[in-house]
Motif scaffolding. Structure first.
Motif, PDB file in Angstrom:
ATOM      1  N   ASP A 199      94.860  75.280 100.454  1.00  0.00           N
ATOM      2  CA  ASP A 199      94.036  74.225  99.858  1.00  0.00           C
ATOM      3  C   ASP A 199      93.004  74.843  98.905  1.00  0.00           C
ATOM      4  O   ASP A 199      92.417  75.886  99.222  1.00  0.00           O
ATOM      5  CB  ASP A 199      93.318  73.448 100.975  1.00  0.00           C
ATOM      6  CG  ASP A 199      92.575  72.238 100.463  1.00  0.00           C
ATOM      7  OD1 ASP A 199      91.493  72.413  99.863  1.00  0.00           O
ATOM      8  OD2 ASP A 199      93.055  71.106 100.656  1.00  0.00           O
ATOM      9  N   PRO A 200      92.761  74.221  97.742  1.00  0.00           N
ATOM     10  CA  PRO A 200      91.793  74.777  96.775  1.00  0.00           C
ATOM     11  C   PRO A 200      90.399  74.982  97.349  1.00  0.00           C
ATOM     12  O   PRO A 200      89.667  75.863  96.889  1.00  0.00           O
ATOM     13  CB  PRO A 200      91.782  73.731  95.650  1.00  0.00           C
ATOM     14  CG  PRO A 200      93.109  73.058  95.748  1.00  0.00           C
ATOM     15  CD  PRO A 200      93.445  73.028  97.208  1.00  0.00           C
ATOM     16  N   ASN A 201      90.031  74.186  98.343  1.00  0.00           N
ATOM     17  CA  ASN A 201      88.690  74.306  98.923  1.00  0.00           C
ATOM     18  C   ASN A 201      88.625  75.248 100.121  1.00  0.00           C
ATOM     19  O   ASN A 201      87.543  75.451 100.688  1.00  0.00           O
ATOM     20  CB  ASN A 201      88.187  72.929  99.372  1.00  0.00           C
ATOM     21  CG  ASN A 201      87.814  72.031  98.208  1.00  0.00           C
ATOM     22  OD1 ASN A 201      87.675  72.488  97.074  1.00  0.00           O
ATOM     23  ND2 ASN A 201      87.652  70.752  98.470  1.00  0.00           N
TER      24      ASN A 201
END
Length: 377
Positions: free
Chosen positions: A274-276
């Motif tokens: 996930d990008p976060n």
């Protein structure tokens, strides 16, 4: 790793309806050394990086399930979702009967209960939830604290489960189960901990002095400290994605490494993409992990009254059996089951953990239901 409930009174209160102490010991084929109650923050942090940033690239691990034990099918898209405070929360639910809620540890997900959900669901309605920031739940960019996960589990029980339940947690999920039970005594009728996180308070600590020093340094060192932390933790997060390191860390906490397979690795790898994920990890390490001393096991246990089960992997290199012994001494309404396993006994020796949980649940839930009926009358 340590966490606790800051909003609960720290003074010990009288436990309600204490029952006899009991201890069930699984035969030990060999002797092990007792490890310390308190796991070092640095050690947990470094291993936590690996747990939350695994990569399946180049994996040569097998995907064969444990022989004779049913396994939850892996679904890359997840199972069910619930919106909590505007955030997407993933959970699995199977079976019918009295509810049981399973809470995973640091860096894991509901899929870590792959060998427990199908078996427990034969007699109970089993829920397995992904904590916010982990698994298939949203990687929310918030200030993480033990109270965030406590509130999530409390609301999950109120809004999704909607009836008296037993909470079961491993590692971080164990402490989350404790603080949730203390905050929802009418609806949590039992708690089971598997190699739980959390530390007992240190009466000789100098918390006030530390707070004063932090205030004096706030505007001088904090900006530089944050830059340094981002560089170091960013490197560790990247390093943890290397296949060799992944396999090494997993095998260090699974004494029987046969269950370290592609299913396990992928259940942690996918959320880490996930990008976060990197930012969430940074916030967990710098906010939550550094505030451990605010939360203690004794403050939470002092506010509980329900039966407690400890299922403990005595060969855990992070959280040894001495902690389980101390919890039992502090909280008499406890049953202790010792297993020859590591930090995640529910996945390493699922058949033994399932048996221990089912035996305890059949007794604890029956007593709780009888007591509830008497109170109703």
């Amino acid at each position: 790793m340590s966490s606790s409930c800051a909003v609960l009174p720290s003074a010990r209160t009288e436990l309600f309806n204490p029952v006899h102490e009991s201890r069930f010991i699984v035969p030990r084929p060999f002797q092990c050394n007792r490890s310390k109650c308190v796991m070092s923050r640095r050690g947990f942090a470094f291993r936590g990086v690996a747990a939350s940033g695994l990569s399946v690239v180049g994996s040569s691990l097998t995907t064969q399930p444990v022989e004779g034990v049913e396994r939850l099918p892996f679904k890359p898209e997840g199972y069910n979702f619930w919106t909590w405070r505007g955030h997407k929360i993933h959970y699995v639910v199977q079976g019918e009967g009295p509810p049981v809620v399973l809470i995973h540890g640091f860096g894991a997900s509901a899929f870590h209960w792959r060998y427990n959900i199908p078996e427990l669901a034969k007699k109970y309605k089993v829920y397995a939830i992904d904590l916010l920031g982990f698994g298939w739940s949203e990687k929310a960019l918030i200030e993480y604290d033990a109270m965030v996960w406590r509130d999530q589990v409390v609301d999950f029980v109120k809004e999704i489960v909607k009836e008296p339940t037993v909470l079961v947690g491993n590692s971080l999920g164990g402490f989350t189960a404790l603080v949730a039970a203390a905050g929802l005594p009418e609806q949590v009728i039992g708690v089971a901990l598997l190699n739980s996180a959390g530390q007992f308070g240190n009466p000789n600590s100098e918390a006030e002095k530390s707070e004063e020093e932090t205030a004096l340094q706030r505007f001088i060192l904090k900006p530089l400290k944050e830059i340094f932390q981002r560089v170091i933790l960013g490197f560790l997060f990247w390093q943890a994605k290397q296949p060799a390191r992944v396999e090494s860390v997993l095998k260090s906490v699974y004494k029987n490494t046969s269950n370290v397979d592609d299913y396990l690795v992928e259940s942690i790898t996918m959320p880490a993409a996930d990008p976060n994920a990197g930012e969430v990890y940074y916030r967990l390490m710098t906010r939550f992990m550094t505030n451990q001393t605010k939360y203690t096991l004794d403050s939470v246990l002092s506010n509980m009254s329900c039966p407690l089960l400890l299922v403990w992997g005595d060969l855990d290199p992070w959280v040894g059996p001495a902690k389980a012994t101390r919890i039992k001494e502090f909280y008499p309404n406890t049953t202790l089951v010792n297993l020859q396993a590591g930090h995640c006994p529910h996945d390493e020796v699922p058949e033994l953990v399932n048996r221990a949980l089912l035996d305890w649940l059949s007794t604890s839930t029956s007593e709780a239901e009888a007591e509830a009926s008497l109170q109703t009358v």
